[in-house]
Motif scaffolding. Structure first.
Motif, short mmCIF file in Angstrom:
data_model
loop_
_atom_site.label_atom_id
_atom_site.label_comp_id
_atom_site.label_asym_id
_atom_site.label_seq_id
_atom_site.Cartn_x
_atom_site.Cartn_y
_atom_site.Cartn_z
N PRO A 283 -7.04 5.08 -16.19
CA PRO A 283 -5.91 4.17 -16.43
C PRO A 283 -6.17 2.76 -15.91
CG PRO A 283 -5.16 6.25 -15.47
CD PRO A 283 -6.65 6.25 -15.37
N ARG A 284 -6.95 2.65 -14.84
CA ARG A 284 -7.20 1.33 -14.27
C ARG A 284 -8.01 0.45 -15.22
NH1 ARG A 284 -9.75 1.91 -8.45
NH2 ARG A 284 -9.85 -0.35 -8.80
N ILE A 347 -1.98 2.99 -6.05
CA ILE A 347 -1.15 1.97 -6.69
C ILE A 347 -1.61 0.58 -6.29
CG2 ILE A 347 0.58 1.99 -4.87
CD1 ILE A 347 1.21 1.56 -8.64
N HIS A 348 -2.15 0.42 -5.06
CA HIS A 348 -2.66 -0.88 -4.63
C HIS A 348 -3.87 -1.29 -5.45
CE1 HIS A 348 -0.11 -1.47 -1.04
NE2 HIS A 348 -0.12 -0.15 -0.96
N ASP A 384 8.85 2.55 -6.16
CA ASP A 384 8.97 3.27 -4.91
C ASP A 384 8.40 2.42 -3.78
OD1 ASP A 384 6.26 3.33 -5.32
OD2 ASP A 384 6.16 5.49 -5.73
N ALA A 385 8.30 3.00 -2.59
CA ALA A 385 7.87 2.22 -1.42
C ALA A 385 6.47 1.65 -1.61
CB ALA A 385 7.94 3.10 -0.17
N SER A 386 5.55 2.44 -2.15
CA SER A 386 4.17 1.97 -2.34
C SER A 386 4.11 0.83 -3.35
CB SER A 386 3.27 3.13 -2.79
OG SER A 386 3.22 4.13 -1.83
N GLU A 389 5.58 -2.37 -1.80
CA GLU A 389 4.65 -3.01 -0.88
C GLU A 389 3.55 -3.74 -1.63
OE1 GLU A 389 1.43 -1.71 2.62
OE2 GLU A 389 2.84 -0.24 1.80
N ALA A 390 3.00 -3.10 -2.67
CA ALA A 390 1.93 -3.72 -3.45
C ALA A 390 2.44 -4.96 -4.19
CB ALA A 390 1.36 -2.71 -4.45
N ALA A 391 3.65 -4.88 -4.75
CA ALA A 391 4.20 -6.02 -5.48
C ALA A 391 4.46 -7.21 -4.55
CB ALA A 391 5.49 -5.60 -6.19
#
Length: 445
Positions: A283-284, A347-348, A384-386, A389-391
């Motif tokens: 997907p990346r 996700i990061h 979500d939390a992850s 944080e990444a955004a």
């Protein structure tokens, strides 16, 4: 290793065949030959007594016209497709070539034209040699009329498709679709039907035998090896990872503690390594390709910020899709391969692939920076939390890049307002540290 190919492995091979232009035309040729000769079967029935009598000349005339025109149309189709492929590689990114060449409508059109040419040649040869009787000639006439109708419909639809094939909008849509498919596939199996990594001691490292990208992992084959040797496999290189002789592919261990060279080779063979990354299980890679298209649009030679803004919206749709996985039953939650441990995608890392290039190359374009900040804010609100944080992390990085690239204080103030969600310290009042020429004198949080 098992001789029976798993469903996942079969899907991988079928997708590779779809990227070959010769596969569908070959199938069409075989079907055309079979259809042309199958009309002879009607001569062995009593249909000749009830069907109208058709003279050979009209059928031969139609077949002659079809044989003379289909090869020309097929040649024209190939020329148009090659031109569209070159356009897609030059206007978007060469990494999208596999998606453009795998366009079903173009392949179906080319297959139809070549198949009709082969059909007409075979049928005409058979007719001139008296191969068909009355019932066979009538059946062949009906088949020829059907083929002629299919060719006309296919040509009209193909002209509409080829006019769009290779255009930047069509290429973006194809990349988005392929990425969405890969994301949904990974959502259904975050650990590729294995189990999350739980082992503290990984075991013996298995290294790649040659240089390339991991394209596919045969988890079923690894599970078979692990069961046979009462061992475990910990995946260290997900699809999309750059593999080299010094890069670990996996860690393996057995109950006896003995690992032979044959064991290592069997594990290595479960990793499909090629020269290029593929969309199927990675997907990346789709996020990287979309980012490349946006970066090319932001280059001084192209100067098309609208395309970059469109890509940002596309990325938001994909991350929203990733954030809303389909509900699963209890059976679907259970891992199919309990001896293979697979790490989940980060996700990061996905945010790095998607937004780093756009933030870098679009830092000096205020409209791109504003849209990027709004996109990241929307992901903070729904993620979500992850993801939040990444955004926020990428929003702060994008603001820092804008502070270095934007020369007008008012533009920077607008971007700073849009990025206020990422930190309470980000606000227009922080622009007081700017000098009169708009050069940043302080470091943003």
């Amino acid at each position: 290793m098992p001789s029976i190919i798993s469903t996942d492995q079969l899907r991988f091979y079928i997708n590779r065949l779809r990227e070959r232009l010769w596969v569908k035309p070959l199938v069409a040729c075989l079907l055309s030959i079979a259809a042309a000769l199958a009309a002879k079967l009607a001569d062995g029935t009593e249909l000749g007594l009830i069907l109208p009598t058709i003279k050979p000349e009209p059928v031969e005339t139609i077949l002659s016209i079809m044989a003379a025109s289909m090869l020309v149309i097929a040649t024209f189709a190939v020329t148009s497709m090659v031109s569209a492929y070159a356009s897609a590689s030059s206007t978007a990114t060469p990494r999208s070539f596999s998606l453009v060449i795998g366009d079903d409508r173009s392949q179906n059109a080319l297959s139809t034209f070549i198949g009709a040419f082969i059909y007409s040649i075979v049928a005409l040869t058979a007719m001139k040699n008296g191969y068909f009787e009355a019932a066979g000639r009538f059946t062949l006439f009906i088949l020829t009329a059907i083929v002629f109708g299919v060719v006309i419909i296919t040509f009209v639809r193909w002209v509409d498709s080829i006019a769009r094939l290779g255009r930047i909008g069509t290429t973006i849509a194809k990349v988005e679709h392929a990425t969405a498919q890969a994301l949904m596939l990974r959502q259904k199996a975050p650990t590729l039907d294995g189990i999350p990594v739980v082992s503290q001691v990984h075991g013996w490292a298995v290294f790649a035998s040659h240089v390339g990208y991991v394209q596919h992992i045969d988890i079923a084959a690894l599970e078979t090896w692990a069961r046979k040797n009462e061992g475990r496999v910990v995946i260290a290189a997900l699809p999309g990872t750059f593999a080299a002789p010094g890069r670990e592919l996996a860690y393996i261990s057995t109950c006896s503690g003995e690992i032979t060279e044959n064991d290592k080779q069997q594990v290595i063979q479960s990793f499909q390594i090629g020269n290029n990354r593929l969309f199927d299980d990675d997907p990346r890679f789709g996020l990287v390709v979309l980012s490349e298209i946006a970066c090319r649009a932001l280059s001084p030679a192209v100067n098309d910020p609208g395309t970059a803004i469109n890509i940002i919206g596309t990325l938001v749709r994909l991350f929203v899709l990733w954030n809303n996985p389909p509900s699963k039953t209890e059976d679907e939650h259970a891992a199919r391969y309990g001896r293979v441990e697979v790490p989940e995608i980060s996700i990061h890392d996905m945010f790095d692939d998607a937004f780093t290039g756009i933030a870098r190359d679009g830092a000096g374009t205020v409209e791109v920076m504003i849209r990027l900040q709004k996109a990241l804010q929307s992901l903070v609100l729904i993620g979500d939390a992850s993801m939040q944080e990444a955004a926020k992390h990428h929003a702060r990085l994008a603001l820092k890049r804008a502070q270095l690239a934007l020369n007008l204080t008012e533009d920077l103030a607008t971007v700073c307002n849009a990025a206020a969600f990422a930190s309470t310290d980000v606000s227009p009042r922080n622009l007081q540290g700017l000098s009169g020429d708009g050069v940043q004198n302080h470091r943003a949080p």
